[in-house]
Design an enzyme around this catalytic site. Sequence first.
Site, PDB file in Angstrom:
ATOM      1  NE  ARG A   1      42.752 -70.510  19.482  1.00  0.00           N
ATOM      2  CZ  ARG A   1      42.580 -69.915  20.850  1.00  0.00           C
ATOM      3  NH1 ARG A   1      43.335 -70.133  21.854  1.00  0.00           N
ATOM      4  NH2 ARG A   1      41.489 -69.168  20.026  1.00  0.00           N
TER       5      ARG A   1
ATOM      6  NE  ARG B   1      38.118 -66.448  19.647  1.00  0.00           N
ATOM      7  CZ  ARG B   1      39.487 -66.839  18.869  1.00  0.00           C
ATOM      8  NH1 ARG B   1      39.655 -66.735  17.668  1.00  0.00           N
ATOM      9  NH2 ARG B   1      40.762 -66.419  20.159  1.00  0.00           N
TER      10      ARG B   1
ATOM     11  CE  LYS C   1      39.255 -66.335  28.903  1.00  0.00           C
ATOM     12  NZ  LYS C   1      39.052 -65.530  27.676  1.00  0.00           N
TER      13      LYS C   1
ATOM     14  NE  ARG D   1      34.187 -68.055  24.913  1.00  0.00           N
ATOM     15  CZ  ARG D   1      35.608 -68.538  25.734  1.00  0.00           C
ATOM     16  NH1 ARG D   1      36.023 -69.539  26.144  1.00  0.00           N
ATOM     17  NH2 ARG D   1      35.804 -68.745  24.546  1.00  0.00           N
TER      18      ARG D   1
ATOM     19  NE  ARG E   1      46.108 -65.940  20.943  1.00  0.00           N
ATOM     20  CZ  ARG E   1      44.675 -66.314  22.044  1.00  0.00           C
ATOM     21  NH1 ARG E   1      44.950 -66.302  23.265  1.00  0.00           N
ATOM     22  NH2 ARG E   1      43.255 -66.488  21.361  1.00  0.00           N
TER      23      ARG E   1
END
Length: 195
Positions: free
Chosen positions: A133, A144, A13, A88, A127
């Site tokens: 992160r 998630r 996204k 969401r 990632r």
Amino acid sequence: MFVVLFGAPGAGKGTQSLLLREYLQVPHLSTGEMLRAAKASGTELGLTAARYMDEGRLAPDELVVGVVCERMEQPDCCRGCLFDGFPRTVTQARLLDEYLSHRRGRVGVVIDIRVPLVELQRRMLERSRKERRVDDTPETIQRRLEVFHTQTAPVLEYYQEHDALESVDGIGDPEAIFERIRQAVERHRHSCDVC
Ligand code: ADP
């Protein structure tokens, strides 16, 4: 035009929203980014959101919708915007529709970027190694993805019923995927007199 970019964590996204923002020339509203900014500024709202984000859970609907609607009051959103990571939950989708109907608008198209689960897991772990992160640990990644399947996937049925859903294959190089998205947007633009 109000456009929703939809997809599981890792579906791409972020990359696609930058390309689509350029193409549509509307503001890009990423709730993930907005909540991270609120967290960084240390406001009460940001600290509340952080408790959920750091565990890979969804922030409360009212909090997220409040942040989005406040942003949409800015004049640059008058001709539409691109939602990324929002709505969401079905509740968020309903609240967004309510808000837009007051403005005589509606969601013109929801682009669902489809990527198989094993590929999502692979991309997110990669990632997490590159970006570090704080919410990208193997445990929160798994959480998630689960949250996506239980709480977020039903949003697709909601938009399917409203004839706004377009699914595109999220495998391939970014330009090819963007071209699929662009065509999907154009299929809905003409039918979108109020958005
Ligand atoms: P990703 O797509 O990789 O999960 P995001 O940047 O979109 O990352 O979101 C990061 C976190 O921010 C989510 O895990 C969640 O805690 C919170 N968040 C973002 N958008 C929403 C939303 N619409 N509703 C509830 N929580 C959200």
